[in-house]
Design an enzyme around this catalytic site. Structure first.
Site, PDB file in Angstrom:
ATOM      1  N   ARG A  37       0.828  -1.221   0.000  1.00  0.00           N
ATOM      2  CA  ARG A  37       0.000   0.000   0.000  1.00  0.00           C
ATOM      3  C   ARG A  37       0.860   1.268   0.000  1.00  0.00           C
ATOM      4  NH1 ARG A  37      -3.532   2.924   3.952  1.00  0.00           N
ATOM      5  NH2 ARG A  37      -5.501   3.411   2.908  1.00  0.00           N
ATOM      6  N   ILE A  63      -7.710   7.366  -0.884  1.00  0.00           N
ATOM      7  CA  ILE A  63      -7.480   5.924  -0.889  1.00  0.00           C
ATOM      8  C   ILE A  63      -8.236   5.404   0.325  1.00  0.00           C
ATOM      9  CG2 ILE A  63      -5.259   6.198   0.339  1.00  0.00           C
ATOM     10  CD1 ILE A  63      -4.341   3.601  -1.045  1.00  0.00           C
ATOM     11  N   SER A  64      -9.091   4.430   0.115  1.00  0.00           N
ATOM     12  CA  SER A  64     -10.019   4.006   1.159  1.00  0.00           C
ATOM     13  C   SER A  64      -9.305   3.384   2.347  1.00  0.00           C
ATOM     14  CB  SER A  64     -11.023   2.990   0.595  1.00  0.00           C
ATOM     15  OG  SER A  64     -11.872   3.595  -0.333  1.00  0.00           O
ATOM     16  N   GLN A  65      -9.954   3.456   3.494  1.00  0.00           N
ATOM     17  CA  GLN A  65      -9.482   2.801   4.705  1.00  0.00           C
ATOM     18  C   GLN A  65      -9.398   1.291   4.444  1.00  0.00           C
ATOM     19  OE1 GLN A  65     -12.241   3.353   7.887  1.00  0.00           O
ATOM     20  NE2 GLN A  65     -11.071   2.162   9.373  1.00  0.00           N
TER      21      GLN A  65
END
Length: 216
Positions: A37, A63-65
């Site tokens: 990530r 950017i999503s959790q």
């Protein structure tokens, strides 16, 4: 791009956090544990990459959790070979999770800046998806039907086009609500165009833009 022992250790800790929040699908957890990530972050921000939180990526998007990505993916129940439509490519992180699970991924992004960035970045990382620029609220009818559809932005209602593009027994995972909070829904298309609706937790997503979303 380096993926060091330190980075892998940070990922293992992230997986523990996501697991502690209730994610049980080991395939999803394995995918979270594999994906570097930090490749989506500037070097100075690497510490943020493996915290369980969303982070800005430009163009008003995030950017999503990781927990949110894992939760949606677990609901989707992806099987190897599934044809999956993703609405909202964003950073491409969710796309990679789907690819790690063996899906054939079609992903569409409303923001030109993010589309251009992601369609080059993911192949450089060794991941191959089918990238499209356009209004995801209308789906991608020319490649329909899909086994699964996932929407990574908050919608005011469920777009009819997405239901129409599902196979029978296919499912759509989508957050629906107002601008402040949305409920996660899983809609399964049954025989005779009937739907089975399941309602899950509340989340907060960036808005789904487009004709059947929040018009920009």
């Amino acid at each position: 791009m380096e993926d060091s022992y330190r980075h892998k250790g940070m990922r293992r800790q992230l997986v523990k956090v996501v697991r502690s929040k209730g994610i049980k699908d080991e395939r999803v957890l394995d995918a979270i544990g594999k994906i570097p990530r930090h490749f989506f972050f500037e070097n100075a921000l690497v510490e943020h990459a493996y915290q369980d939180k969303a982070f800005p990526i430009g163009a008003g998007q995030t950017i999503s959790q990781p927990y949110t990505v894992a939760f949606q993916t677990e609901l989707l129940n992806v099987k190897p070979g599934d044809k999956v439509l993703e609405i909202g490519t964003g950073s491409g992180y969710q796309s990679i999770v789907l690819l790690e699970l063996g899906a054939e991924v079609y992903t569409i992004e409303y923001q030109k800046e993010l589309y251009e960035r992601t369609r080059f970045a993911l192949p450089e990382m060794g991941y191959k998806a089918n990238f499209f620029f356009g209004d995801g609220s209308l789906g991608l009818p020319r490649f329909a039907p899909y086994d699964k559809i996932i929407v990574t932005a908050g919608a005011p209602t469920v777009p009819d086009a997405l239901i129409d593009q599902l196979k029978v027994n296919g499912c759509l995972v989508i957050p629906v609500g107002n601008a402040k909070t949305q409920q996660m829904l899983r809609l399964t298309r049954l025989e005779g165009n009937k739907l089975r609706k399941e309602v899950f937790h509340d989340f907060k997503f960036v808005p789904l833009l487009g004709d059947d979303g929040w018009k920009k």
